[in-house]
Design an enzyme around this catalytic site. Structure first.
Site, mmCIF file in Angstrom:
data_model
loop_
_atom_site.group_PDB
_atom_site.id
_atom_site.type_symbol
_atom_site.label_atom_id
_atom_site.label_comp_id
_atom_site.label_asym_id
_atom_site.label_seq_id
_atom_site.Cartn_x
_atom_site.Cartn_y
_atom_site.Cartn_z
ATOM 1 N N ASN A 7 0.859 -1.188 0.000
ATOM 2 C CA ASN A 7 0.000 0.000 0.000
ATOM 3 C C ASN A 7 0.891 1.231 0.000
ATOM 4 O O ASN A 7 1.398 1.648 1.026
ATOM 5 C CB ASN A 7 -0.894 -0.036 1.242
ATOM 6 C CG ASN A 7 -1.696 1.248 1.430
ATOM 7 O OD1 ASN A 7 -1.546 2.222 0.682
ATOM 8 N ND2 ASN A 7 -2.547 1.257 2.442
ATOM 9 N N ARG A 91 -2.286 -1.596 -3.780
ATOM 10 C CA ARG A 91 -3.181 -0.451 -3.815
ATOM 11 C C ARG A 91 -2.796 0.359 -5.052
ATOM 12 O O ARG A 91 -1.626 0.655 -5.267
ATOM 13 C CB ARG A 91 -2.964 0.402 -2.571
ATOM 14 C CG ARG A 91 -3.759 1.687 -2.636
ATOM 15 C CD ARG A 91 -3.403 2.594 -1.485
ATOM 16 N NE ARG A 91 -4.212 3.788 -1.497
ATOM 17 C CZ ARG A 91 -3.839 4.935 -0.955
ATOM 18 N NH1 ARG A 91 -2.670 5.043 -0.379
ATOM 19 N NH2 ARG A 91 -4.635 5.969 -0.995
#
Ligand SMILES: Nc1ncnc2c1ncn2[C@@H]1O[C@H](COP(=O)(O)OP(=O)(O)O)[C@@H](O)[C@H]1O
Ligand SMILES: CC(=O)OP(=O)(O)O
Ligand SMILES: [Mg+2]
Length: 403
Positions: A7, A91
């Site tokens: 992420n 992400r």
């Protein structure tokens, strides 16, 4: 199946290695303050304790290399080789209008992610660094993209259109997209679950306040409006991003300072917000410290930051025609006690009351911070974008439709 989740935020890279069969988290941690002189890596050890190592980490490239080295390190690692990773979920911040759910990453998807560089300059390039690092190091492992924009694809046109000439939407897909969708999706559902409420019948406002920040109005489980727009610059005042500003001011600045579009974009993305107003830092912890030391510009920056949050929550109470639950998340939302208090005290007109004693000790854990007689429930819900990304990745690798 071991799934590695990467992420990449604008100032951080968080990671988790999850065995989705046993649901065990094998490793987790993150690198924070990327690009700042006091950046550090923080990770959990096998016994659950946390270790922090200060290390200058100038960019996302070094951050991802450090994380991969750590996973296989003889001292702190949990796997012997990167070959023990079965899939990687990333992400990805901007997916444009193409993606309303997560997808397996292939060359076509990579092209689409690159097309969105101009509208997410702090994020999509960082996300691609992660994808490229994995492709290079473990080329045969399937990779999945989980888009920040996907959850907001349910916004109605009246919320996502700008009042620009319609042809600009047709030509370039210029519209509001919204971001942090994976976080708003997780937090809005988890808040209802935590409160024993059915998300399909609730009006929820989720405040994701991190280095970037956005607020979303969630009606019966679906995003109906959110504060970020075509790019993650619109809306709240952020660490380094300007948030809402009169477009007339921008053409004025362009003129006076002789800026081209790249220079203007750099100014709006990297030199504004808490950093620009305070002159101290983009990081809330540094702002808090500067205020304690009597710095007036840091205080002004925080006042502006909080005022903007209050205005957006008010706007979304109007958009939803009421609110049942307000949830705070993100590094600031989960930890900055004063900010939550000041926002909530300002919403007393809704019959909302928070319990100061509970609020003042709630940091980084799920907590109901409103009083039992409050008309609106207020909760702190630590976001778990990584868990959502892992679940979507598992579904896609198994040929199933993500939730
Ligand atoms: N204990 C704390 N008190 C106040 N702010 C905090 C605290 N811990 C983290 N933050 C703030 O959270 C922000 C980072 O949030 P995060 O969600 O991790 O960022 P990103 O947008 O990069 O994912 C920083 O401004 C940081 O100062
Ligand atoms: C989209 C966005 O602003 O992300 P982050 O808060 O992680 O920088
Ligand atoms: Mg983030």
């Amino acid at each position: 199946m071991n799934i590695l989740v990467l992420n990449c935020g604008s100032s951080s890279v968080k990671y988790k290695l999850i065995d989705v069969d046993t649901k065990a988290t094998l490793a987790e941690g993150g690198i924070e303050k990327i690009g700042l002189p006091d950046s550090f890596i923080k990770f959990k050890l096998a016994d659950g304790s946390k270790k922090v190592v200060n290390d200058p980490i100038p960019d996302h490239h070094k951050a991802i290399n450090d994380i991969l080295n750590l996973l296989v390190s003889p001292e702190y690692g949990c796997i012997k080789s990167l070959k023990e990773i079965d899939a990687v979920g990333h992400r990805v911040v901007h997916g444009g209008e193409k993606f309303n759910s997560s997808v397996r990453i292939d060359n076509e998807v990579i092209e689409k992610i690159k097309e969105c560089y101009a509208v997410a300059p702090l994020h999509n390039p960082a996300n691609m660094i992660g994808i490229e690092a994995i492709t290079e190091l473990i080329p045969d492992v399937p990779q999945v993209g989980v888009f920040d924009t996907a959850f907001h694809q349910t916004m109605p046109a009246e919320a996502y259109m700008y009042a620009l000439p319609y042809e600009l939407y047709e030509k370039y897909a210029i519209r509001r997209y919204g971001f942090h969708g994976t976080s708003h999706r997780y937090v809005s559902r988890r808040a209802c679950e935590f409160l024993n409420l059915d998300p399909k019948t609730q009006k929820v406002i989720t405040c994701h306040i991190g280095n970037g920040g956005s607020i979303t109005a969630v009606l019966n489980g679906k995003s109906v409006d959110t504060s970020m727009g075509l790019t993650p610059v619109e809306g709240l005042m952020m660490g380094t991003r300007v948030g809402d500003v009169d477009p007339g001011a921008l053409t004025f600045i362009e003129d006076k300072e002789h800026l081209d579009s790249n220079q203007l974009s750099n100014l709006l993305n990297k030199k504004c917000g808490l950093l620009g107003v305070s002159g101290v830092s983009s990081d809330m912890r540094d702002i808090d410290a500067a205020i304690s030391a009597g710095n007036e510009r840091a205080r002004l920056a925080l006042d502006m930051y909080i005022y903007r949050i209050i205005k957006y929550v008010g706007a979304y109470v109007a958009a939803l025609n009421g609110v049942d639950v307000i949830a705070f998340t993100g590094g600031v939302g989960e930890n900055q006690v004063q900010l939550r208090k000041r926002v909530c005290d300002h919403l007393s007109y809704l019959g909302l009351k928070i319990d100061d004693n509970v609020n003042s000790v709630s940091r980084g854990e799920e907590k109901l911070i409103s009083t039992p007689d409050s008309k609106v429930k207020v909760v702190v819900i630590p976001t778990d974008e990584e868990l959502m990304i892992a679940k979507d990745t598992e579904a896609i690798v198994n040929g199933l439709q993500p939730e």
